[in-house]
Enzyme design. Structure first.
Site, PDB file in Angstrom:
ATOM      1  N   GLY A  44      -1.478 -13.391  25.278  1.00  0.00           N
ATOM      2  CA  GLY A  44      -0.768 -12.145  25.608  1.00  0.00           C
ATOM      3  C   GLY A  44      -1.695 -11.167  26.298  1.00  0.00           C
ATOM      4  O   GLY A  44      -1.818 -10.013  25.895  1.00  0.00           O
ATOM      5  N   SER A  45      -2.359 -11.657  27.365  1.00  0.00           N
ATOM      6  CA  SER A  45      -3.481 -10.891  27.918  1.00  0.00           C
ATOM      7  C   SER A  45      -3.212 -10.258  29.282  1.00  0.00           C
ATOM      8  O   SER A  45      -4.150  -9.879  29.970  1.00  0.00           O
ATOM      9  CB  SER A  45      -4.708 -11.803  27.994  1.00  0.00           C
ATOM     10  OG  SER A  45      -4.334 -13.075  28.459  1.00  0.00           O
ATOM     11  N   THR A  46      -1.935 -10.120  29.661  1.00  0.00           N
ATOM     12  CA  THR A  46      -1.666  -9.504  30.966  1.00  0.00           C
ATOM     13  C   THR A  46      -1.156  -8.072  30.827  1.00  0.00           C
ATOM     14  O   THR A  46      -0.872  -7.414  31.829  1.00  0.00           O
ATOM     15  CB  THR A  46      -0.631 -10.339  31.749  1.00  0.00           C
ATOM     16  OG1 THR A  46       0.453 -10.653  30.862  1.00  0.00           O
ATOM     17  CG2 THR A  46      -1.237 -11.605  32.285  1.00  0.00           C
ATOM     18  N   ASP A  47      -1.001  -7.602  29.610  1.00  0.00           N
ATOM     19  CA  ASP A  47      -0.510  -6.236  29.375  1.00  0.00           C
ATOM     20  C   ASP A  47      -1.086  -5.720  28.065  1.00  0.00           C
ATOM     21  O   ASP A  47      -1.575  -6.509  27.243  1.00  0.00           O
ATOM     22  CB  ASP A  47       1.028  -6.248  29.212  1.00  0.00           C
ATOM     23  CG  ASP A  47       1.735  -5.855  30.486  1.00  0.00           C
ATOM     24  OD1 ASP A  47       1.237  -4.938  31.166  1.00  0.00           O
ATOM     25  OD2 ASP A  47       2.769  -6.473  30.812  1.00  0.00           O
ATOM     26  N   GLY A  48      -0.978  -4.430  27.877  1.00  0.00           N
ATOM     27  CA  GLY A  48      -1.231  -3.812  26.575  1.00  0.00           C
ATOM     28  C   GLY A  48      -2.584  -4.131  25.949  1.00  0.00           C
ATOM     29  O   GLY A  48      -3.616  -4.210  26.637  1.00  0.00           O
ATOM     30  N   GLY A  88      -3.849  -6.858  24.555  1.00  0.00           N
ATOM     31  CA  GLY A  88      -4.505  -8.113  24.934  1.00  0.00           C
ATOM     32  C   GLY A  88      -5.291  -7.974  26.226  1.00  0.00           C
ATOM     33  O   GLY A  88      -6.440  -8.425  26.333  1.00  0.00           O
ATOM     34  N   TYR A 130      10.045  -8.254  12.108  1.00  0.00           N
ATOM     35  CA  TYR A 130       8.729  -8.037  12.720  1.00  0.00           C
ATOM     36  C   TYR A 130       7.671  -7.782  11.636  1.00  0.00           C
ATOM     37  O   TYR A 130       6.625  -8.441  11.600  1.00  0.00           O
ATOM     38  CB  TYR A 130       8.812  -6.855  13.685  1.00  0.00           C
ATOM     39  CG  TYR A 130       7.493  -6.451  14.293  1.00  0.00           C
ATOM     40  CD1 TYR A 130       6.930  -7.188  15.334  1.00  0.00           C
ATOM     41  CD2 TYR A 130       6.787  -5.335  13.829  1.00  0.00           C
ATOM     42  CE1 TYR A 130       5.710  -6.813  15.900  1.00  0.00           C
ATOM     43  CE2 TYR A 130       5.573  -4.960  14.380  1.00  0.00           C
ATOM     44  CZ  TYR A 130       5.045  -5.707  15.417  1.00  0.00           C
ATOM     45  OH  TYR A 130       3.838  -5.341  15.963  1.00  0.00           O
TER      46      TYR A 130
END
Ligand SMILES: NC(=O)c1ccc[n+]([C@@H]2O[C@H](COP(=O)([O-])OP(=O)(O)OC[C@H]3O[C@@H](n4cnc5c(N)ncnc54)[C@H](OP(=O)(O)O)[C@@H]3O)[C@@H](O)[C@H]2O)c1
Length: 323
Positions: A63-67, A69, A207
């Site tokens: 999950g490393s393309t936003d936020g 990460g 969640y």
């Protein structure tokens, strides 16, 4: 030290006081260590390469393309660590990899994988890595619903995705890499959960329950591998200004309570190797202390009421937008 002539009630009061001091110290320790971690580089110019030396040259961040990460990947790259980026969108992956390589003198590798199909995603990661060894594994990818919902309002397939992504990915990715780290006698795993793991959270129930799983799983895994040389960290942020928290307009403004991803990651990376269970950000350490001290029945009511307000405001703003 123990005066036996004192009345029985005084002994009980002293024991109570010691327990309270211990609880406060234990909870505030998080914030203190994060502040110490922040100050360390000013006194130790080699600090920036300590993660590289301690764990090794390659990190993998899901999950490393936003936020969080993406920001975490940049922080590791700043310390000379090469990065494997894993997300669903190839274009975003290429762009992020290019940004990292342009800014820091490191290598990157991208892998397209969708963790809602968790077994397939982990197989793809292993296959694409080939013989490349991973020294720092950051299990960051996570999914939530767009705004607070009651159980029957959440589509079934979304529930399955949340469970697969939030719990399945962490579990299978740890399983895929930890034995190899153990053989080398070093390595680090960071499992990202959330402050919502502390108590049940109505209207974000699925969640929060998946994040409680991550906390429990990480603590158990740390014990299983306690003599392996592998560092296993549970990282539990409170609100960070990212796409995931966009359902609350108030959280889209950076401040010391809700930092942006870059500011959060700056602190969080500094805790790696120093804290095994942390919120990762100094003010989140204080939030964690307050929420942890809350009796569960109060936390459930408080969380539910807050989520009802977020839900009402979100639905109203959507209505206005649609008009
Ligand atoms: N933001 C907060 O307030 C907050 C608070 C507590 C905990 N957390 C936790 O922190 C972690 C990161 O959250 P964030 O707020 O940074 O999220 P985010 O901004 O929504 O970013 C999510 C990242 O994951 C990727 N992704 C999403 N679904 C995926 C899938 N099925 N397979 C592979 N990659 C996927 C996205 O890229 P693509 O869409 O291109 O795949 C993106 O790079 C999560 O575990 C979250 O639960 C966040």
């Amino acid at each position: 030290m123990w005066n036996l002539t004192l009345p029985y009630s005084t002994h009980l009061a002293l024991i109570g006081l010691m327990v309270v001091i211990y609880i406060i110290f234990e909870a505030l320790w998080n914030s203190i260590v994060i502040i110490i971690a922040i100050l360390t580089p000013f006194f130790n110019p080699n600090e920036d390469t300590s993660l590289l030396k301690k764990f090794g040259p390659w990190a993998l961040v899901t999950g490393s393309t936003d936020g969080i990460g993406k920001a975490y990947a940049f922080e590791l790259a700043k310390r000379g660590i090469n990065i494997v980026l894993v997300s669903r969108n190839e274009e975003k992956l290429k762009k992020t990899a290019e940004e990292i390589e342009n800014k820091h003198l490191v290598k990157t590798k991208i892998i397209v994988a969708d963790f809602s199909q968790v077994q397939k995603a982990v197989d793809t990661v292993k296959e694409k890595l080939g013989t490349l060894k991973i020294d720092i594994l950051v299990n960051n990818v996570g999914k939530n619903y767009d705004y607070p919902l009651y159980l029957t309002e959440i589509p079934e397939n979304l529930i399955v995705d949340i469970i697969n992504i939030n719990t399945g990915a962490v579990t299978l990715m740890c399983r895929a890499f930890i034995e190899d780290m153990k053989k080398r006698g070093k390595g680090a795993i960071v499992n990202v959960s959330s402050g919502s793991e502390l108590h049940p959270l109505p209207l974000m129930n699925v969640y929060a329950a998946t994040k409680a799983y991550v906390k429990s799983f990480t603590a158990g895994l740390r014990y299983e591998y306690r003599n392996s040389g592998v560092t296993i960290q549970h990282l539990a942020p409170f609100f960070v200004n990212t796409n995931m928290s966009a359902f609350v307009p108030m959280f889209q403004r950076n401040n010391f309570i809700v930092p942006n991803a870059e500011n959060y990651a700056k602190f969080a990376v500094m805790t790696l190797g120093k804290l095994t269970d942390t919120s990762g950000f100094w003010s989140h350490g204080i939030q964690r202390f307050i929420v942890k001290m809350c009796p569960t029945w109060i936390a459930i009511r408080g969380g539910a009421n807050l989520n009802k307000i977020f839900r009402r405001d979100y639905i109203n703003s959507r209505k206005k937008f649609d008009e």
